[in-house]
Design an enzyme around this catalytic site. Structure first.
Site, short mmCIF file in Angstrom:
data_model
loop_
_atom_site.label_atom_id
_atom_site.label_comp_id
_atom_site.label_asym_id
_atom_site.label_seq_id
_atom_site.Cartn_x
_atom_site.Cartn_y
_atom_site.Cartn_z
N THR A 298 21.38 -36.00 -1.67
CA THR A 298 22.76 -36.09 -1.19
C THR A 298 22.78 -36.15 0.34
O THR A 298 23.72 -36.68 0.92
CB THR A 298 23.58 -34.87 -1.68
OG1 THR A 298 22.79 -33.69 -1.53
CG2 THR A 298 23.99 -35.03 -3.12
N HIS B 132 19.36 -32.13 -13.19
CA HIS B 132 19.14 -32.45 -11.77
C HIS B 132 17.68 -32.71 -11.42
O HIS B 132 17.34 -32.73 -10.24
CB HIS B 132 19.61 -31.29 -10.88
CG HIS B 132 21.08 -31.06 -10.91
ND1 HIS B 132 21.95 -31.61 -9.99
CD2 HIS B 132 21.85 -30.34 -11.75
CE1 HIS B 132 23.18 -31.22 -10.27
NE2 HIS B 132 23.15 -30.45 -11.33
N LYS C 178 15.78 -31.49 4.81
CA LYS C 178 15.87 -31.22 3.37
C LYS C 178 14.87 -30.13 3.06
O LYS C 178 14.05 -29.77 3.92
CB LYS C 178 15.56 -32.47 2.55
CG LYS C 178 14.27 -33.18 3.00
CD LYS C 178 14.00 -34.46 2.22
CE LYS C 178 14.84 -35.64 2.64
NZ LYS C 178 15.69 -36.19 1.62
N ARG C 179 14.89 -29.58 1.83
CA ARG C 179 13.86 -28.62 1.47
C ARG C 179 12.48 -29.24 1.66
O ARG C 179 12.32 -30.46 1.52
CB ARG C 179 14.05 -28.18 0.01
CG ARG C 179 15.23 -27.24 -0.18
CD ARG C 179 15.03 -25.93 0.56
NE ARG C 179 14.03 -25.12 -0.10
CZ ARG C 179 14.29 -24.02 -0.79
NH1 ARG C 179 15.54 -23.57 -0.90
NH2 ARG C 179 13.33 -23.32 -1.36
N LYS D 220 8.85 -34.76 -1.49
CA LYS D 220 9.76 -35.31 -0.48
C LYS D 220 8.98 -35.92 0.69
O LYS D 220 9.52 -36.60 1.53
CB LYS D 220 10.73 -34.24 0.01
CG LYS D 220 11.68 -33.74 -1.09
CD LYS D 220 12.61 -32.65 -0.59
CE LYS D 220 13.40 -31.95 -1.67
NZ LYS D 220 14.60 -32.68 -2.11
N LYS E 131 25.05 -38.30 3.33
CA LYS E 131 25.66 -37.75 4.55
C LYS E 131 25.22 -38.54 5.78
O LYS E 131 26.03 -38.83 6.67
CB LYS E 131 25.28 -36.27 4.70
CG LYS E 131 25.84 -35.39 3.59
CD LYS E 131 25.19 -34.01 3.54
CE LYS E 131 25.45 -33.35 2.19
NZ LYS E 131 24.59 -32.17 1.94
C1 26Q Z 1 15.33 -22.15 -11.61
C2 26Q Z 1 14.79 -21.08 -12.29
C3 26Q Z 1 14.37 -19.96 -11.62
C4 26Q Z 1 14.53 -19.90 -10.23
C5 26Q Z 1 15.07 -20.96 -9.54
C6 26Q Z 1 15.48 -22.10 -10.23
C7 26Q Z 1 16.05 -23.24 -9.49
C8 26Q Z 1 16.95 -23.06 -8.46
C9 26Q Z 1 17.46 -24.13 -7.77
C10 26Q Z 1 15.68 -24.54 -9.81
C11 26Q Z 1 16.21 -25.62 -9.12
C12 26Q Z 1 17.11 -25.42 -8.08
C13 26Q Z 1 17.69 -26.52 -7.30
C14 26Q Z 1 17.49 -27.79 -7.56
C15 26Q Z 1 18.07 -28.85 -6.75
O1 26Q Z 1 18.65 -28.59 -5.70
N1 26Q Z 1 17.98 -30.10 -7.19
C16 26Q Z 1 18.56 -31.22 -6.46
O2 26Q Z 1 19.87 -31.44 -6.96
C17 26Q Z 1 20.56 -32.38 -6.17
C18 26Q Z 1 21.97 -32.47 -6.69
O3 26Q Z 1 22.01 -33.17 -7.89
C19 26Q Z 1 19.85 -33.72 -6.19
O4 26Q Z 1 20.50 -34.56 -5.28
C20 26Q Z 1 18.38 -33.56 -5.78
O5 26Q Z 1 17.71 -34.78 -5.96
C21 26Q Z 1 17.73 -32.48 -6.62
O6 26Q Z 1 16.40 -32.25 -6.16
#
Ligand code: 26Q
Length: 841
Positions: free
Chosen positions: A670, A371, A562-563, A568, A674
């Site tokens: 995503t 991702h 978004k975050r 971004k 929406k």
């Molecule tokens: C990893 C290790 C330790 C702590 C936290 C994490 C962690 C947690 C959540 C790393 C990444 C995330 C989330 C990532 C995320 O939301 N990525 C998004 O995924 C979407 C679905 O595929 C994409 O549409 C976005 O582009 C992407 O940023």
């Protein structure tokens, strides 16, 4: 109960019946028996709970029948492993999926209750950070709706994503106590608990055939208790379970030390064990390398694999070496990728399978979704930390790596560069385990989440792996569920669409194409505009009630939710706001199209720049919203605590969707989908799924700006000097000078120096290079908005052509190309509304 019996009378069961009178009776019964309240003493929360139990009964009945049917037929199934599921509120969704929203609305009405207010009571399970977690939730909805045999596995965090408050313009975090008043949607299944081990040492021994064997003598054991939540599908009887694991102390284990006289030690162990599922890590784009996070990942993965192996042995009665024929397991990013090593351990150490056979089963079981393209987000674990917590897994990973490196040497002789780039162990300095490498080596399929993302993966980030295993790689462009993101959140627009083409589009979103023929129809356009206006009004009312800010619903609702992250580029949006502000200040009578800028999103608590960007947005809002020269033509709003629930009134209200990440950084996005489905036009870069959205809706219906990924790459490779843009672009220069000198932070004039210095002297995300193109594009947006008729047509065409972005399409592709899973339609008994639990026996 024979259907043909002449004496048969229709008596609906209170647990399953759908007749209005039955529903009312069941509701009152739950209010009394579950909440100990009568209508006159019930709080809003009691009412919500009683209604939820009423719906839950109806789901349970169907669910248990479906599960029994599954057990009998045992179709090939997918397990979706994800550290995050960002589900959003259940009640309304379940009502819609059961086709019961209107019926229940009337029943509640007759009891003098307002269904919408009851729905609004729900506290959502915020068990995810953003896109990745929400994608997992949309996938569950689609798998349930498409009759795919599926089960979701994850973590039941006691505290989900933190609550965000805005205090004096700054983000302040609070704990999300989503379970505080109870959760009517889950069922604990204590008897299916399993033990998960940590720490300790490994020990070699030889079995009776003198085979070399290893066992793991752990020094901590934790109990994993499953909590099951039924996920309903739209007009489907399928049963998808979401099984979330909660950690509890294993009394027998911990209290060994108690018996030895160490009471305190025993209680301490209990606390440590129960901490494992306490809280969701709030980072979404930078890895933290914390031990507890690794414990969380291993905890839910080990519990999950024990669960599926137990099921295989108990129900299937075939050897464990054919496990992969019956089940495939999708790894949502690398977070569950330790599964590769744990599967090997369980097969070899605990089920007497040979290494080669175990490797075959493992490789044929897992598939991995990537991702991210950001290097800092690629998960890696320090080897000493890993070895301390999971000594046996470290040995297994080293052995996997040994075989893997040999296979590289065989295919690409004499390429030591490749060996060190591809090795599962990063040996450049301190040793690390690269989880993406483990996931790729241990999987039969690897995918990216949008066309550009997959292209960049195979040509850059994972190039070596693509050369090694080209057949493993494919693209699966993300999607979102139209049930939540259109039907539930935008009923007015859904009704306008249904007035022309009925409701089949809800299950087959490509059918939205049929509304294209009305894009020039006067009446249809008027209805369309009214639906949009009513959504804008609803959002404006909420904002007025909660924050006292008055919005002009005839202005462009220009939204970025978004975050918060530098890539971004929320701050690029801010540069545009200040540019417009300056134009007004220079010429207060300027004819400018009024705009309302709406932001929402959380920043990782440790991410300084992201938090400063939130403060900047709020500081700019403070000045712009109160300047008499602006006279209401510009408004800036930061919506606190952006969540699934809050977002559902945001997408329908948008005229303009901001998708302005640096090209090559956003894997997919995503939210962009929406917005499109809700009739917003996009201003965006050629990044992530924006590219495919533009392809679908037509370039004339999309506002494109900025450098593409190749140009960004080349620019950065060629000694990029952002300051040059500052020197030559006077509007930009003025904007940055104002931020720098404290125009928006008079009490603390230096406050925003880090943002401005970063842009002028480093600008990793090339805002400076994209600024002019963005501003010109925004000017085109404003001009286009003046022609409401043409704008409405573009809006209709965006929705009509958004069919590709249903997660139903995505799930079908996973099923056909990766999982090789066919739908399986559950058969429920007739007259289920007359059957109570007794029917099940
Ligand atoms: C990893 C290790 C330790 C702590 C936290 C994490 C962690 C947690 C959540 C790393 C990444 C995330 C989330 C990532 C995320 O939301 N990525 C998004 O995924 C979407 C679905 O595929 C994409 O549409 C976005 O582009 C992407 O940023």
């Amino acid at each position: 109960m024979a259907k043909t019996s002449p004496k048969r009378t229709h008596v609906e069961n209170d647990r399953t019946g759908l007749d209005k009178e039955t529903v009312k009776r069941a509701y009152l019964d739950h209010l009394f028996c579950m909440q100990s309240k009568v209508p006159s003493s019930a709080t809003k929360w009691d009412e919500y709970m009683a209604l939820s139990y009423t719906i839950r009964d109806r789901i349970m009945q169907r669910w248990l029948h479906a599960l029994q049917d599954f057990k009998k037929k045992d179709p090939r199934t997918v397990s979706y492993l994800s550290a995050e599921f960002l589900l959003g509120p259940h009640l309304e969704n379940n009502l819609i999926n059961l086709g019961q929203k209107e019926n229940f609305r009337e029943a509640m009405d007759e009891l003098g209750l307002d269904l919408e207010k009851m729905i609004d009571q729900e506290v959502e399970p915020g068990l995810g950070n953003g896109g990745l977690g929400r994608l997992a939730a949309c996938f569950l909805d689609s798998m349930a709706s498409l009759d795919i045999p599926a089960i979701g596995y994850g973590i039941r965090y006691e505290f989900g994503i933190f609550d965000q408050r805005i205090q004096d313009g700054w983000q302040v975090e609070g704990t999300d106590k989503w379970l505080k008043f109870g959760n009517p949607w889950e069922v604990p299944v204590y008897q299916s608990s399993v033990h998960v081990k940590f720490g300790g040492k490994t020990r070699v021994w030889y079995d009776e055939k003198s085979n070399y064997r290893v066992s793991w003598d752990a020094d901590q054991e934790v109990l994993a208790i499953p909590y099951d939540t039924p996920i309903t599908g739209y007009k489907s009887d399928n049963a998808v379970i979401l099984r979330l694991w909660k950690a509890e102390a294993d009394q027998s284990f911990d209290f060994q030390s108690f018996n030895e006289g160490d009471f305190f030690g025993a209680v301490e162990n209990k606390v440590i064990s129960e901490n494992i599922t306490k809280v969701l890590y709030p980072n979404d784009s930078k890895i933290s390398g914390k031990e507890l996070r690794l414990m969380q990942q291993f905890f839910f993965v080990s519990a999950t694999l024990q669960d599926v192996i137990r099921f295989h042995k108990k129900v299937r009665k075939t050897p464990i070496t054919v496990f992969h024929e019956k089940m495939t397991m999708q790894l949502n990013d690398t977070h569950p990728s330790i599964a590769v090593a744990e599967m090997m351990r369980l097969l070899i150490d605990e089920n007497d399978v040979s290494w080669d056979e175990a490797w075959e089963v493992t490789r044929k079981t897992f598939a991995y979704t990537n991702h991210t393209l950001l290097p800092e987000a690629l998960e890696k674990w320090s080897m000493p930390l890993f070895g301390k917590l999971l000594p046996r897994h470290l040995e297994i990973i080293l052995e996997i790596n040994y075989h893997f490196l040999n296979s590289i040497r065989k295919k690409f002789p004499n390429d030591e560069g490749k060996i060190s780039r591809m090795s599962i162990i990063d040996e450049a300095g301190e040793k690390y385990i690269r989880m993406a490498h483990l996931a790729i080596v241990g999987s039969y399929a690897v995918n990216g989440v949008a066309a550009l993302h997959t292209e960049l993966l195979i040509s850059e980030v994972l190039k070596d792996f693509y050369e090694m295993y080209p057949e493993k790689f494919s693209n699966k462009t993300n999607g979102v569920t139209p049930r939540r993101w259109m039907v539930a959140s935008n009923p007015d627009l859904a009704a306008v669409i249904a007035s022309k083409i009925g409701s089949e589009w809800i299950k087959d979103l490509t059918k939205l194409k049929e509304i294209e023929q009305y894009a020039d129809n006067k009446k249809f356009k008027k209805d369309w505009q009214e639906a949009k206006l009513s959504a804008k009004q609803k959002l404006a009312d909420k904002i007025k009630n909660k924050y006292g800010i008055e919005l002009n619903v005839n202005s462009i609702f220009d939204i970025q939710v978004k975050r918060i992250h530098e890539y971004k580029r929320q701050h690029l949006n801010v540069l545009h706001i200040i540019t417009l502000y300056n134009r007004i200040k220079e010429n207060p009578n300027i004819d400018i199209v009024p705009r309302t800028f709406i932001f929402g999103g959380k920043a990782a608590p440790g991410y300084f720049m992201a938090k400063l960007i939130i403060k900047l947005i709020n500081s700019v809002a403070e000045v712009v919203n109160h300047d008499p020269d602006v006279n209401g033509r510009l408004k800036v709003v930061f919506l606190p605590n952006y969540s699934v629930k809050n977002s559902q009134s945001v997408y329908p209200a948008a005229d303009l969707s901001e998708q302005i990440s640096t090209a090559g950084k956003e894997a997919s996005g995503t939210g962009n989908m929406k917005f499109t489905m809700n009739g917003a036009l996009t201003i965006g870069t050629l990044d992530g799924a924006n590219i495919e959205i533009r392809e679908e809706v037509g370039e004339e219906n999309f506002f494109l700006f900025g450098l593409d990924a190749k140009q960004v790459y080349e620019l950065k490779a060629s000694n990029y000097i952002p300051l040059h843009h500052y020197d030559v672009n006077h509007e930009l220069q003025k904007v940055l000078n104002m931020i720098y000198t404290g125009y928006f932070s008079p009490q603390q004039p230096n406050l925003f120096h880090p943002i401005v210095d970063n842009l002028k002297y480093s600008d990793e995300y090339v805002l400076m290079a994209d600024y002019q193109s963005y501003i010109e594009c925004q000017d085109r947006v404003a001009e286009a908005y003046r022609d409401q008729d043409a704008w409405t047509k573009m809006s209709i065409l965006n929705v009509a052509r958004s069919g590709k972005f249903s997660s139903d399409r995505t799930i079908r592709e996973y099923c056909d190309d990766i999982w090789k899973i066919d739908p399986y339609k559950v058969k429920l008994p007739e007259h289920i509304e007359e059957a109570g639990a007794i029917m099940m026996c």
